[in-house]
Design an enzyme around this catalytic site. Sequence first.
Site, PDB file in Angstrom:
ATOM      1  CD  GLU A 132       1.526  -1.274 -18.244  1.00  0.00           C
ATOM      2  OE1 GLU A 132       2.083  -2.354 -18.045  1.00  0.00           O
ATOM      3  OE2 GLU A 132       0.300  -1.111 -18.127  1.00  0.00           O
ATOM      4  CG  ASP A 176      -6.685  -3.776  16.507  1.00  0.00           C
ATOM      5  OD1 ASP A 176      -7.852  -3.868  16.878  1.00  0.00           O
ATOM      6  OD2 ASP A 176      -6.141  -2.727  16.128  1.00  0.00           O
ATOM      7  NE  ARG A 216      -8.121   0.146  13.199  1.00  0.00           N
ATOM      8  CZ  ARG A 216      -7.715  -0.704  14.115  1.00  0.00           C
ATOM      9  NH1 ARG A 216      -6.429  -1.012  14.212  1.00  0.00           N
ATOM     10  NH2 ARG A 216      -8.556  -1.273  14.950  1.00  0.00           N
TER      11      ARG A 216
END
Length: 253
Positions: free
Chosen positions: A124, A177, A162
């Site tokens: 939790e 990108d 990356r």
Amino acid sequence: MQFEVFTLLPEVFPSYLETSILKRARERGLITVHVHNIRDYTHDKHHTADDQPYGGGGGMVMKPEPVFEAIESVLGLNPPPSTSEPDSTTPIILLTPQGRVFNQNVAKELSQHPRIALLCGRYEGIDERIRENLVTDEISIGDYVLTGGELPALILIDAVSRLLPDVLGDPTGAEDDSHAMGLLEYPHYTRPPEFRGSKVPDVLLSGDHKKIDQWRRQQALLRTFQKRPDMLEKADLSEADKKFVKGLKSNVE
Ligand code: ADE
């Protein structure tokens, strides 16, 4: 770049890290990922890493002792005095839905560090003293709640890796990108030139790279205008871009 991952579920990590680009990056020594099992830093017979919350209520809470011990011993922080230099510059990042929201800019920022520690929350929650006295940053991968921080940690490792030099085969790989330039990326096509009646745009077959660059830029602007107009407000646009966007806007009006 070195990632130190602290988790109660170390078995989650290898399959993804042993695949494709991250696998190659690891083999080439561009990234190192050490996955540490927090349970290894417990000292009771049952390797207890969680306990009931004070004040009652459902769910279990991650105990502070094994988390502190795991992170302090790996990073050479106190106590106990370690033989290696204490590494107090490494960010200790808790993955939690309460953190700042992860995006390409945060990925870029983290990629500047030689080493980062990622703490995956489970159950939790975690004892608040971990957040107060150990963690230096908190990151969420979006406004939804997962069962733990393991997938968010993998997402962060992927997005940051990356961006590192030489990780992508193409040296300009990450530059175009979506999000890298503040715009969504232009559409891509490969062979065949016609598929089920749908053709590759002529310009991409023309061999004219100036025209191709211009077409791609305009497609990126068009996509962003259609799908994420909020991003256009913040994007770094040239005069030609602005003119093109103005044309898009006037077509809608
Ligand atoms: N743990 C659970 N949900 C999460 C989220 N959205 N981001 C980061 N860590 C999480």
